[in-house]
Enzyme design. Structure first.
Site, mmCIF file in Angstrom:
data_model
loop_
_atom_site.group_PDB
_atom_site.id
_atom_site.type_symbol
_atom_site.label_atom_id
_atom_site.label_comp_id
_atom_site.label_asym_id
_atom_site.label_seq_id
_atom_site.Cartn_x
_atom_site.Cartn_y
_atom_site.Cartn_z
ATOM 1 N N ASP A 129 36.202 41.588 39.189
ATOM 2 C CA ASP A 129 38.126 42.886 39.422
ATOM 3 C C ASP A 129 38.140 43.673 38.364
ATOM 4 O O ASP A 129 38.906 44.348 38.052
ATOM 5 C CB ASP A 129 39.732 42.874 40.133
ATOM 6 C CG ASP A 129 40.332 43.376 40.841
ATOM 7 O OD1 ASP A 129 39.530 44.277 41.379
ATOM 8 O OD2 ASP A 129 41.285 43.662 40.457
ATOM 9 N N GLY A 133 26.514 25.583 34.080
ATOM 10 C CA GLY A 133 26.185 24.611 35.447
ATOM 11 C C GLY A 133 26.517 22.893 35.562
ATOM 12 O O GLY A 133 26.013 21.583 35.617
ATOM 13 N N HIS A 140 39.372 47.330 42.597
ATOM 14 C CA HIS A 140 39.907 47.469 43.229
ATOM 15 C C HIS A 140 41.246 48.445 44.195
ATOM 16 O O HIS A 140 40.990 49.148 45.273
ATOM 17 C CB HIS A 140 41.380 46.159 44.337
ATOM 18 C CG HIS A 140 42.315 46.412 43.387
ATOM 19 N ND1 HIS A 140 42.688 45.720 42.017
ATOM 20 C CD2 HIS A 140 44.037 47.127 43.154
ATOM 21 C CE1 HIS A 140 43.392 45.592 41.426
ATOM 22 N NE2 HIS A 140 44.485 46.862 42.602
ATOM 23 N N GLY A 185 50.205 50.578 41.295
ATOM 24 C CA GLY A 185 49.308 52.518 40.755
ATOM 25 C C GLY A 185 49.165 52.119 39.244
ATOM 26 O O GLY A 185 48.183 52.585 38.802
ATOM 27 N N ASN A 186 50.326 50.703 38.597
ATOM 28 C CA ASN A 186 49.638 50.021 37.022
ATOM 29 C C ASN A 186 48.981 49.812 37.053
ATOM 30 O O ASN A 186 47.559 49.654 36.096
ATOM 31 C CB ASN A 186 50.483 49.493 36.132
ATOM 32 C CG ASN A 186 51.983 50.164 36.321
ATOM 33 O OD1 ASN A 186 52.981 50.103 36.754
ATOM 34 N ND2 ASN A 186 51.811 50.690 35.186
ATOM 35 N N SER A 187 48.070 49.673 38.684
ATOM 36 C CA SER A 187 46.492 48.792 38.413
ATOM 37 C C SER A 187 45.711 49.493 37.324
ATOM 38 O O SER A 187 45.115 50.486 38.142
ATOM 39 C CB SER A 187 46.098 48.594 39.566
ATOM 40 O OG SER A 187 46.800 47.212 40.367
#
Length: 515
Positions: A173, A306, A143, A248-250
């Site tokens: 992500d 599965g 992101h 901002g830490n992402s």
């Protein structure tokens, strides 16, 4: 003299006895402090070994060495997304005689069947990333870079570089980007399996556009799912900490006190969008497998057992029927006929308790273990049926139901669109005042069929980036995933048109119930 010596000895004996009794009494008193309300004075079983010399409560922890090692390898990522012009996708069926006067803001265009044009302004954002090799490979969150037209990376030493996207994965992500150069500082991988509740960890990143920042906290939970990832087949098995993490830490680093990378900071649990007590990181043991797949194949090789399983806890009746104890196992609600579990003998109503000998009690724990393997790998699955425990080897399959390696090749991506595509003729491009593009001659099915696009549409931009040829379209789609925006024109009609397209949509199972 003899009496005096006896008196001295008596004083010494009494003093020694008093000291021994004092130590014994203090020891008993201390035991009662830690023994709660237990009358026996014995420590509870969960305190076994707690006061041993090697397991005594630790003293103050010094974070300086870990912080000094990690900060040079954590980078600041700044992205720019160009301004975009979008419409309501309706071709002009007639020309408004007043359009020259009003221009793009013509309030009467709807009466003439024309498109309504809207401008999405330029967007800028920032996040963090972690260098993992001396030649410039960087892990960050999907992101952080998704849809960006430009990506700039600044190191802690203030040197800046242009970055390119190597690959992205919506389900986890995670994304890999790269800067050109050599001898970059980088973080070494730790082992997120070794993390324990209460263990000190540090979050390193660039929150709120500040310079590199280090915060400390403890591991407050493992294998946590917070349902923040809405993509299909989402993988959520977060490390939960109380280290302060803000916007901002992402994409930044979660490290242990040895300075080893043990997670990628990804999310905040907060009603305001800023830090409010808890933050979440993707375990490094998941991260490194996904990153290696992206670098080697261009796409994540995700294996599936599965099965369908219950998100909520199994009922008492279901547990009783299987002979399972409280809190143990994942209840299998379905087994697709073409899945790997079916071939291995697993049935609806079984309780899966272990993957390769590692206990699993929740869906996120199961996902965390299976995500480490690719299609074709064999994993030992332990399950309970009728009160008896069984172990069987399951050969994992991919989402298509086979064990083939999936490569993110341009030809595969174009085939996935389901249309006859061709580079637009130069004369057509000149007549329509465009530099080039890709004409959709026919829509056969696939992803394009799910849009309102009509044959004859000329694709000129993908996510705001210009497209002039089929090869350029393929290259852009190769590094894209999730929802993208196709823009272009219909020859003979005014205005540009935009179509959202979900690249990850075709043929995938719903998240939460399948693995």
């Amino acid at each position: 003299m003899h009496m005096k010596l006896k008196s001295i000895l008596l004083v010494v004996v009494i003093s020694a006895l008093t000291a021994v009794l004092s130590v014994w009494g203090y020891s008993k008193w201390m035991q009662k402090q830690y023994a709660g309300t237990q009358e026996s004075g014995k420590l509870p079983v969960n305190y076994a070994g707690f006061f041993d010399k090697n397991n005594a409560p630790a003293g103050p922890v010094d974070f300086t060495a870990a912080a000094t090692s990690a900060t040079p390898a954590v980078v600041h990522i700044k992205t720019r997304t160009k301004a975009k012009q979008v419409t309501n996708n309706l071709p002009n069926r007639g020309r408004n005689p007043l359009s020259d006067f009003f221009g793009d803001d013509d309030p009467f265009s709807d009466f003439f069947g024309g498109p309504r044009v809207q401008m999405i302004p330029e967007q800028r954002a920032s996040g963090s990333g972690v260098l993992i090799s001396e030649d410039g490979y960087i892990i960050t969150n999907n992101h952080v870079v998704e849809g960006a037209d430009e990506i700039n990376v600044t190191l802690a030493n203030k040197k800046s570089y242009k970055a390119t996207v190597i690959g992205r994965d919506n389900s986890s992500d995670l994304a890999v980007i790269k800067i050109e150069g050599s001898k970059f500082p980088y973080l070494v991988y730790g082992n997120s399996d070794d993390l324990k509740l209460g263990q000190w960890v540090l979050a390193v990143g660039y929150p709120l556009n500040l310079d590199v920042t280090v915060t400390a906290g403890i591991v407050s939970a493992k294998a946590r799912s917070i349902n923040i990832n809405k993509s299909k087949n989402a993988v959520e098995s977060f490390i939960q900490t109380d280290a302060a993490v803000n916007p901002g830490n992402s994409g930044g680093a979660l490290i242990n006190t040895n300075g080893e990378l043990i997670g990628i900071n990804s999310a905040i649990a907060s009603p305001t969008g800023s830090y409010a007590g808890y933050s979440y990181a993707i375990p490094v043991n998941i991260t490194k497998k996904i990153v290696n797949d992206i670098i080697k194949y261009g796409a994540v090789q995700r294996g599936f057992i599965g099965i369908q399983f219950a998100n909520e806890a199994a009922t008492d009746e279901q547990k009783k029927a299987a002979g399972i104890k409280d809190g143990e196992g994942i209840y299998v609600t379905g087994v697709p006929s073409d899945g790997a579990a079916k071939a291995a003998g697993i049935q609806k109503g079984d309780f899966i308790t272990k993957i390769n000998g590692v206990s699993v009690e929740t869906g996120p724990q199961l996902q965390e273990q299976v995500t480490r393997f690719k299609p074709g790998d064999k994993v030992a699955v332990t399950y309970v049926r009728g009160g008896k425990e069984y172990t069987t080897n399951v050969t994992l399959k991919n989402i298509a139901g086979n064990t083939d390696i999936v490569k993110n090749e341009p030809t595969n991506i174009l085939n996935k669109l389901g249309g006859d595509l061709a580079t637009v003729d130069k004369a057509v491009a000149q007549k329509n005042n465009i530099a080039g593009g890709v004409v959709v001659k026919k829509i056969n099915g696939g992803l394009l069929k799910g849009t309102r696009m009509e044959a004859g549409f000329i694709i000129t931009r993908v996510n705001g980036q210009d497209v002039k040829t089929v090869d350029e379209l393929a290259d852009l789609l190769k590094s894209a995933s999730g929802q993208i925006q196709l823009e272009g024109i219909y020859p003979g009609y005014e205005g540009t048109y935009g179509y959202p397209l979900n690249l990850s949509g075709a043929g995938e199972e719903e998240n939460g119930d399948n693995q």
